[in-house]
Write an enzyme that holds these catalytic residues in place. Structure first.
Site, PDB file in Angstrom:
ATOM      1  N   ASP A 178       0.858  -1.185   0.000  1.00 47.65           N
ATOM      2  CA  ASP A 178       0.000   0.000   0.000  1.00 47.65           C
ATOM      3  C   ASP A 178       0.896   1.238   0.000  1.00 47.65           C
ATOM      4  O   ASP A 178       1.747   1.403   0.890  1.00 47.65           O
ATOM      5  CB  ASP A 178      -0.902   0.005   1.234  1.00 47.65           C
ATOM      6  CG  ASP A 178      -1.899   1.150   1.213  1.00 47.65           C
ATOM      7  OD1 ASP A 178      -3.003   0.945   0.669  1.00 47.65           O
ATOM      8  OD2 ASP A 178      -1.563   2.236   1.718  1.00 47.65           O
ATOM      9  N   ASN A 200      -2.358  12.760  -4.670  1.00 45.72           N
ATOM     10  CA  ASN A 200      -3.442  13.148  -5.579  1.00 45.72           C
ATOM     11  C   ASN A 200      -3.915  14.572  -5.305  1.00 45.72           C
ATOM     12  O   ASN A 200      -4.162  15.353  -6.231  1.00 45.72           O
ATOM     13  CB  ASN A 200      -4.617  12.183  -5.437  1.00 45.72           C
ATOM     14  CG  ASN A 200      -4.427  10.909  -6.249  1.00 45.72           C
ATOM     15  OD1 ASN A 200      -3.715  10.906  -7.247  1.00 45.72           O
ATOM     16  ND2 ASN A 200      -5.064   9.832  -5.814  1.00 45.72           N
ATOM     17  N   HIS A 260      -4.834  14.151  -9.942  1.00 41.67           N
ATOM     18  CA  HIS A 260      -5.057  12.721 -10.174  1.00 41.67           C
ATOM     19  C   HIS A 260      -4.270  12.194 -11.374  1.00 41.67           C
ATOM     20  O   HIS A 260      -3.879  11.024 -11.400  1.00 41.67           O
ATOM     21  CB  HIS A 260      -6.554  12.456 -10.368  1.00 41.67           C
ATOM     22  CG  HIS A 260      -7.333  12.557  -9.095  1.00 41.67           C
ATOM     23  ND1 HIS A 260      -7.432  11.527  -8.198  1.00 41.67           N
ATOM     24  CD2 HIS A 260      -8.031  13.600  -8.549  1.00 41.67           C
ATOM     25  CE1 HIS A 260      -8.171  11.896  -7.162  1.00 41.67           C
ATOM     26  NE2 HIS A 260      -8.550  13.162  -7.349  1.00 41.67           N
ATOM     27  N   ASP A 273      -1.963   9.003 -11.207  1.00 36.57           N
ATOM     28  CA  ASP A 273      -2.061   7.850 -12.113  1.00 36.57           C
ATOM     29  C   ASP A 273      -0.688   7.464 -12.658  1.00 36.57           C
ATOM     30  O   ASP A 273      -0.359   6.274 -12.773  1.00 36.57           O
ATOM     31  CB  ASP A 273      -3.010   8.168 -13.267  1.00 36.57           C
ATOM     32  CG  ASP A 273      -4.466   8.244 -12.821  1.00 36.57           C
ATOM     33  OD1 ASP A 273      -4.759   7.776 -11.702  1.00 36.57           O
ATOM     34  OD2 ASP A 273      -5.297   8.764 -13.593  1.00 36.57           O
ATOM     35  N   ARG A 290      10.472 -12.097  -9.751  1.00 35.79           N
ATOM     36  CA  ARG A 290      10.889 -13.078 -10.743  1.00 35.79           C
ATOM     37  C   ARG A 290       9.939 -13.082 -11.934  1.00 35.79           C
ATOM     38  O   ARG A 290       8.798 -12.637 -11.839  1.00 35.79           O
ATOM     39  CB  ARG A 290      10.931 -14.468 -10.107  1.00 35.79           C
ATOM     40  CG  ARG A 290      11.919 -14.593  -8.964  1.00 35.79           C
ATOM     41  CD  ARG A 290      11.774 -15.919  -8.255  1.00 35.79           C
ATOM     42  NE  ARG A 290      10.423 -16.116  -7.748  1.00 35.79           N
ATOM     43  CZ  ARG A 290      10.054 -17.176  -7.030  1.00 35.79           C
ATOM     44  NH1 ARG A 290      10.930 -18.118  -6.747  1.00 35.79           N
ATOM     45  NH2 ARG A 290       8.811 -17.283  -6.602  1.00 35.79           N
ATOM     46  N   GLU A 334      -4.515   2.280  -4.417  1.00 29.90           N
ATOM     47  CA  GLU A 334      -3.050   2.312  -4.414  1.00 29.90           C
ATOM     48  C   GLU A 334      -2.461   1.024  -3.846  1.00 29.90           C
ATOM     49  O   GLU A 334      -1.310   1.003  -3.397  1.00 29.90           O
ATOM     50  CB  GLU A 334      -2.550   3.514  -3.606  1.00 29.90           C
ATOM     51  CG  GLU A 334      -2.865   3.481  -2.125  1.00 29.90           C
ATOM     52  CD  GLU A 334      -4.228   4.078  -1.784  1.00 29.90           C
ATOM     53  OE1 GLU A 334      -4.427   4.431  -0.622  1.00 29.90           O
ATOM     54  OE2 GLU A 334      -5.087   4.188  -2.685  1.00 29.90           O
TER      55      GLU A 334
END
Length: 558
Positions: free
Chosen positions: A428, A436, A441, A445, A460, A471
């Site tokens: 997170d 934001n 925004h 993004d 991997r 997020e």
């Protein structure tokens, strides 16, 4: 070198025959009536423009007009008639490159066979006292006519041997026997109609010849329909069934395999490739259905493509384009090339070949072209299904797998005992709402997209990185000992990575929760535990850290 050898043999033999014809013609220029000669030629020319084909051999029925000229005027006029009709037959395909190559290699052979079919039986006929002339009655010639028939049949058999010597023609023995029997049938009909035509001419003049010509035309039409044998129709039915099977397949790999397996059961295929073009990419498949490296033949055909032809046949190696011959590791005589068959999203083409001459019939070529259309439509349907499936499993912003893809992936792994222990990371991004609110925004993004790409590079190749929502990112890993180390590696790399454009650069941290299971557990339970580890062990302790669920006390959670 081999082709030069065949060319030298063929044209040297032709030169000797042609020189003899010219000399004999010069000696007897005024010995026959030219009006009737050209009338017979006109009727013969109409016949050769629409030949009857069996495998790679064309049955033109022009020998009837050659025989008629022989019994009217003798050997020399008949030889001239044969050469004129052969040239007329070859000229019908001069507009195509294949036709010109066919003339170069096959015209000398056809000339020799034409001369043999007439000269040897004709000399035997004359030697035994057979009569010629406009008033001749063939049924009265007795032994001379029977000898003409017998020697003619022997010469026809020898012509197959001659074709192998002069041009290296390869025909399997059972097929050669069938072709020879059909050749005998055609010549027998030609001799029969020759006798009828001569009698009709003596009774009714040119009208009698025209009537005989029309009767033979009707017989030729019926034979043309008969050449579509039961075997050919069976193969066409097999292709129809294969079309139905292809349209039900939902995997491109299985589709290509079924195409090749089905095609090999229908026609002779010793070598072949299939090309599928999509936008700017092209894929080649060999006869096993496996993707193959680029095929030189395909690029040669692309450079010399005739847009007006949907497909084309090679009945003999001598008809092949010279550049194609360079790529052949072994001598294949017959080939069928299907030009690109296009749908909305792809273009499919293929080439098959085999060592035998005349292995592919025109009727089957048409059906195989239609088969490729079905293959192209099936590929388009599979592409569309894959596109929709990909969209349903992909996050539209980051192009990473989404929550649905995560559930599908873990469902497969959790049912496999070899996947345990299984660790799940929940990442997170810290203070992302502030990013934001501060930068907008659109900037947020871009941070999410860049973070997803960074995570993908850090894990991997076989690991799955998903955007779980907002997020939050989730990725499972099947190695407990490396779980915390991997989480720490991700945390440090994220913290050190500058996000944004040249004008705005920020650093982003993340709180990471990890849960490890050693036996089957519901994914929702695993994610809930990882979420608790992330909040209690990481965010409640100052963020920018990694926490494992087992290290988080129950009391602290409560």
């Amino acid at each position: 070198m081999r082709f030069r050898k065949y060319l030298v043999r063929s044209w040297l033999s032709w030169s000797l025959v042609f020189a003899g014809i010219i000399y004999s013609t010069w000696q007897s220029m005024g010995a026959f009536e030219w009006t009737l000669f050209w009338f017979i030629y006109t009727l013969g020319a109409l016949f050769v423009m629409n030949p009857l084909k069996r495998r790679h051999l064309h049955f033109t029925f022009h020998e009837m007009f050659v025989f008629m000229t022989f019994f009217f005027y003798g050997l020399v006029p008949a030889l001239i008639m044969g050469q004129l009709l052969l040239l007329t037959f070859q000229a019908r395909s001069f507009t195509k490159r294949v036709g010109r190559r066919r003339f170069l290699h096959f015209y000398p052979l056809n000339t020799l066979i034409e001369a043999m079919i007439l000269l040897i039986p004709g000399l035997v006929y004359l030697r035994l006292g057979g009569q010629i002339g406009p008033s001749v009655h063939l049924l009265e010639q007795g032994m001379a006519l029977l000898a003409f028939f017998a020697v003619l049949y022997l010469v026809l058999g020898f012509s197959f041997v001659l074709s192998r010597f002069l041009i290296g023609e390869r025909i399997p023995l059972p097929i050669m026997w069938r072709l020879l029997r059909f050749d005998w049938l055609v010549v027998s009909l030609e001799l029969l109609f020759t006798m009828v035509a001569i009698e009709a001419y003596q009774l009714f003049g040119y009208v009698g010849l025209m009537t005989t010509f029309l009767l033979l035309s009707l017989l030729k039409m019926s034979l043309s329909k008969a050449t579509e044998t039961e075997e050919t129709q069976t193969k066409i039915d097999q292709i129809e069934r294969l079309k139905e099977q292809l349209y039900r397949v939902d995997s491109e790999t299985l589709l290509i395999e079924k195409f090749w397996n089905g095609l090999r059961e229908i026609v002779e295929v010793e070598r072949g490739w299939l090309q599928v073009n999509r936008d700017s990419s092209r894929t080649f498949y060999d006869m096993t259905g496996r993707a193959d490296r680029a095929v030189p033949d395909a690029y040669t055909l692309e450079r010399h493509r005739d847009a007006g032809e949907t497909y084309f046949l090679y009945d003999s190696l001598h008809e092949w384009h010279p550049e194609l011959l360079v790529h052949q590791t072994e001598l294949h005589q017959s080939a069928l090339v299907i030009q690109p068959v296009r749908s909305t999203t792809n273009a499919v083409s293929c080439m098959i070949s085999t060592t035998a001459n005349g292995a592919y019939e025109e009727a089957l070529a048409v059906e195989i072209h239609r088969l490729l259309k079905t293959l192209s439509w099936s590929l388009e349907r599979i592409d569309e299904r894959d596109r929709l499936q990909h969209e349903s499993l992909t996050d539209p912003l980051t192009a990473l797998p989404n929550q649905r893809a995560l559930r599908r992936w873990t469902k497969e792994r959790m049912n496999d005992v070899a996947s345990y222990p299984l660790s799940v990371f929940l990442v997170d991004l810290d203070h992302f709402k502030a990013v934001n609110d501060t930068y907008g925004h659109a900037f947020g993004d871009e941070v999410l997209i860049e973070a997803g790409a960074l995570f993908t590079r850090l894990v991997r190749t076989g690991d799955l990185v998903t955007r779980y929502g907002g997020e939050e990112f989730v990725f499972p890993r099947t190695n407990e000992q490396a779980a915390i180390l991997t989480g720490e590696k991700i945390r440090q790399a994220l913290k050190a990575h500058p996000f944004g454009t040249e004008g705005v650069r920020i650093n982003v941290t993340a709180s990471i929760g990890v849960e490890t299971i050693h036996e089957y557990e519901e994914l929702d339970t695993v994610l809930r535990n990882a979420d608790r580890a992330m909040y209690v062990g990481a965010k409640f302790n100052g963020r920018d850290r990694v926490a494992h669920y087992r290290d988080t006390s129950t009391e602290r959670i409560q």
